[in-house]
Design an enzyme around this catalytic site. Structure first.
Site, short mmCIF file in Angstrom:
data_model
loop_
_atom_site.label_atom_id
_atom_site.label_comp_id
_atom_site.label_asym_id
_atom_site.label_seq_id
_atom_site.Cartn_x
_atom_site.Cartn_y
_atom_site.Cartn_z
N GLU A 437 9.89 -1.50 -12.09
CA GLU A 437 9.37 -2.15 -10.89
C GLU A 437 9.06 -3.61 -11.20
O GLU A 437 8.22 -3.91 -12.06
CB GLU A 437 8.11 -1.39 -10.47
CG GLU A 437 7.23 -2.13 -9.49
CD GLU A 437 5.87 -1.43 -9.30
OE1 GLU A 437 5.65 -0.36 -9.91
OE2 GLU A 437 5.05 -1.97 -8.55
N ASP A 515 4.20 0.85 -12.05
CA ASP A 515 2.77 0.73 -12.31
C ASP A 515 2.08 2.06 -12.06
O ASP A 515 2.52 2.85 -11.23
CB ASP A 515 2.13 -0.31 -11.35
CG ASP A 515 2.55 -1.72 -11.72
OD1 ASP A 515 3.04 -1.91 -12.85
OD2 ASP A 515 2.39 -2.61 -10.87
N ASP A 517 -0.39 2.81 -10.35
CA ASP A 517 -1.32 2.73 -9.21
C ASP A 517 -0.63 3.26 -7.96
O ASP A 517 0.50 3.75 -8.02
CB ASP A 517 -1.82 1.29 -9.03
CG ASP A 517 -0.66 0.34 -8.70
OD1 ASP A 517 0.49 0.81 -8.58
OD2 ASP A 517 -0.92 -0.87 -8.57
N ASP A 519 0.60 1.76 -5.31
CA ASP A 519 1.84 1.06 -4.99
C ASP A 519 2.97 1.53 -5.89
O ASP A 519 4.08 1.77 -5.44
CB ASP A 519 1.64 -0.44 -5.18
CG ASP A 519 1.65 -1.16 -3.85
OD1 ASP A 519 1.49 -0.47 -2.83
OD2 ASP A 519 1.82 -2.39 -3.86
#
Ligand code: 0RA
Length: 654
Positions: A437, A515, A517, A519
């Site tokens: 990403e 990541d 998280d 998102d």
């Protein structure tokens, strides 16, 4: 013999005699995987299915309406039903109770005679004796004929003969078993996996109540965790469940139910505004992932019937290109369930129906019923034909876009995307590609990797949501085109666009790294949705993985450790400061890959010696389909709820 005498005699046979003696249970204990698939999580859960399937058979015979499953605190299981109870009379050939024969003789399950074929039955149809063989302890209680019968077993062997332990006013069978932890590598039951299977069984067999209770866990109100499934309308309800977050085109799903050439066939189908084809097929309650003759029969019948109708309706008059089979299935969710007396399962995972007679039966059944439906429901018929025309038009646009891409690829030399940092090794089995990403994390990964066998492809931001986009958009998305070309998979010609050409696949590990998280998990889901819908074979072959970057870096002086969970972190802090008052400990919470430098990323997430890769597997395609459409669909509340419940993400390997 009079008719009544015949019935009586058949019933007697059915009760105790006709069970054949085939093999001892030792064979099962020696080679468990041969009988139940494997000895890990899947096999462990298979034991429950095997027992439940026997109760389902009793329900299908018309004698049982309730089945309950309990997961006990020690991961033992109880399955109870209100059927007639396993016969307990003396089996003449064996000279012991039929119950004991059922429990201790392989293949003795429900095959009391050919007339009463076993319609459900586990994938391997091995019977409850296998469960007995693979359990350290089993207790069976049968209520019938006013009495309660009981027998228990250790490692498949009866402790004593079947005995009467009381009187009873009800009927039914209760089986308690504890899987042998000397055989299984996994011994903890998963409530969700069992729940999903029971839900599926409730949809496939309307009118049966299936309940599961988990005695190991409480819900918020302090009750035991429990689910109860019951479907009044069967497959129709199943479609509504699967399509809950899709926008349907008809008020009600079309349902077809009947018998052709002695084969019971049940179908439900509904069109929605998406572009995905969602066909789910079952034989004797087993999900046939690889399809087979029943699915082919469905496709044929559907295509021919809709084509005839569309042509006769005159709606195709203005169409400038032809319609093909795929066009009739775009945005279609359908479930096909057949019952076959002696199913032949083929294919890599033995989930493809081979019986040729089933094809014609389903084809005819669909043709007849669907023709009637279209005549009787002109409004819905028109909706369907319009949807087919839309699909054909989109396919036409997609072909143009695809041809453009292919021409460009031919022109641009190696054809590899400019953003790909390739590895030097050429043997696909040795090669890995990280789909990372963002450009910045991509840069770090590029520095941190072992360039010999690790390639990096950075993906910018959120890739196209293929669940909602028109099909031709795929060929216009830069990120998706890059994935195709980097992997070496040609975007197929129209005919074989569903079958990937994997001969040129350049990496056998495709690793999604985002990541840690919300998102990041959303982006991982988008990428997975793309793989699920368009490169399913890669997932089936076990080539797709998710990287697991750490959540914390805990430092004390020169010492530093990475932690992947809060528990690990707390345990580490406890060992670093036994008195609990050490202020020299520094904890860094990683929010993104970008917070790690190249060495850290290698040492935690990319080094094959230490990293943990989570392999993406799809055991339950039907549920995965629903989850993906829900995660990627329009409705926000169910998505939020799912992400909250699966906060650490990725529980798609249900
Ligand atoms: C064959 C005959 C009869 C009952 C069953 C099978 C039976 C098996 C299982 C396994 C789990 N639950 C079950 N319930 C019933 C009964 C025949 C008769 O009573 O006449």
């Amino acid at each position: 013999m009079t008719e009544e005498e015949k019935n009586l005699s058949a019933k007697e046979n059915y009760n105790a005699d006709n069970i054949q003696v085939l093999e001892g249970l030792e064979a099962v204990r020696k080679r468990p995987a041969m009988y139940i698939g494997d000895i890990s999580k899947r096999g462990l859960h298979h034991l429950v299915y095997e027992v439940v399937d026997n109760s389902i058979d009793e329900a299908l015979a018309g004698y049982c309406s309730e089945i309950e499953v309990f997961i006990h605190t020690d991961n033992a299981i109880t399955v109870t039903d209100n059927g007639r109870g396993i016969p307990t009379g003396i089996h003449e050939k064996e000279n012991k109770s039929a119950l004991e024969v059922v429990m201790t003789v392989l293949h003795a399950g429900g095959k009391f005679d050919k007339g009463s074929y076993k319609v459900s039955g586990g994938l391997h149809g091995v019977g409850v004796s296998c469960v007995n063989a693979l359990s350290s302890h089993v207790k069976v209680t049968v209520n019938r004929e006013g009495q309660t019968f009981f027998q228990e077993y250790h490692f498949g062997k009866p402790v004593e003969a079947v005995k009467v332990i009381g009187s009873s006013t009800t009927t039914g069978t209760t089986t308690w078993f504890k899987p042998d932890d000397g055989i299984f590598t996994e011994t903890v039951y998963d409530f969700d996996i069992l729940s999903n299977r029971l839900r599926e069984l409730a949809f496939l067999n309307k009118g049966i109540r299936l309940t599961i209770t988990d005695e190991r866990a409480m819900d918020e109100e302090g009750n035991l965790l429990s689910n109860s499934f019951f479907s009044e309308e069967g497959l129709k309800d199943f479609i509504d469940y699967l399509d809950a977050t899709r926008e349907k085109l008809m008020p009600d799903a079309i349902t077809i139910e009947g018998e052709k050439s002695g084969i019971p066939v049940e179908v439900a189908m509904q069109y929605n505004t998406s572009f995905a084809e969602n066909l789910h097929s079952y034989v004797n309650n087993i999900n046939t992932h690889e399809g087979g003759t029943h699915l082919s029969g469905f496709r044929r019948g559907l295509t021919r019937t809709l084509k005839n109708y569309a042509e006769r309706s005159g709606m195709l008059a203005k169409l400038k290109f032809d319609i093909n089979g795929d066009d009739f299935r775009e945005g279609l969710t359908a479930i096909i369930s057949v019952k076959v007396a002696e199913p032949q399962f083929e294919g890599q995972t033995k989930t493809k129906l081979g019986n040729s007679e089933v094809m014609g039966a389903v084809d005819q059944m669909i043709s007849e019923s669907l023709t009637n439906y279209l005549e009787e429901n002109p409004k819905e018929a028109k909706t369907i034909v319009n949807k087919v025309i839309l699909a054909a038009t989109a396919r036409h646009a997609a072909r143009k876009a695809r041809e453009l891409v292919q021409r460009k690829n031919v022109l641009s030399g190696s054809g590899l995307p400019g953003k790909l940092s390739d590895c030097s090794e050429r043997d696909p089995e040795q090669c890995e590609i990280y789909l990372v990403e963002g450009d910045s994390a991509g840069g770090t990964a590029k520095q941190g990797r072992d360039r010999r066998f690790q390639a990096i492809l950075p993906l910018r931001g959120k890739i196209l949501n293929v669940e909602k986009a028109m099909p031709h958009k795929i060929f216009e998305s830069e990120e998706i085109k890059n994935i195709y070309t980097a992997l070496g998979i040609t975007i197929g010609t129209e005919e074989d666009s569903k079958a990937l050409n994997l001969e040129r696949l350049r990496y056998h590990k495709i690793i999604i790294m985002t990541d840690a998280d919300v998102d990041g998990s959303h982006i991982a889901t988008l990428i997975l949705t793309f793989f699920f819908r368009h490169m399913n074979e890669l997932i089936e072959k076990g080539y797709v993985y998710i990287a697991t970057p750490p959540f914390y870096l805990v430092k004390k002086g020169k010492e530093q450790h990475y932690c992947w969970t809060d528990e690990e972190r707390d345990a580490l802090i406890a060992t670093l400061s036994p008195n609990g008052k050490d202020s020299g400990i520094h904890i860094q919470r990683y929010k993104g890959l970008g917070e790690m430098n190249a060495e850290q990323l290698w040492a935690t997430t990319m080094d094959p010696e230490v990293r943990t890769l989570r392999q993406v597997t799809i055991e339950n395609g039907t549920e995965a389909d629903r989850v993906f459409s829900m995660l990627m669909g329009d409705e926000v509340p169910p998505r939020r709820e799912f992400i909250e419940q699966n906060a650490k993400y990725a529980n798609i390997d249900t």
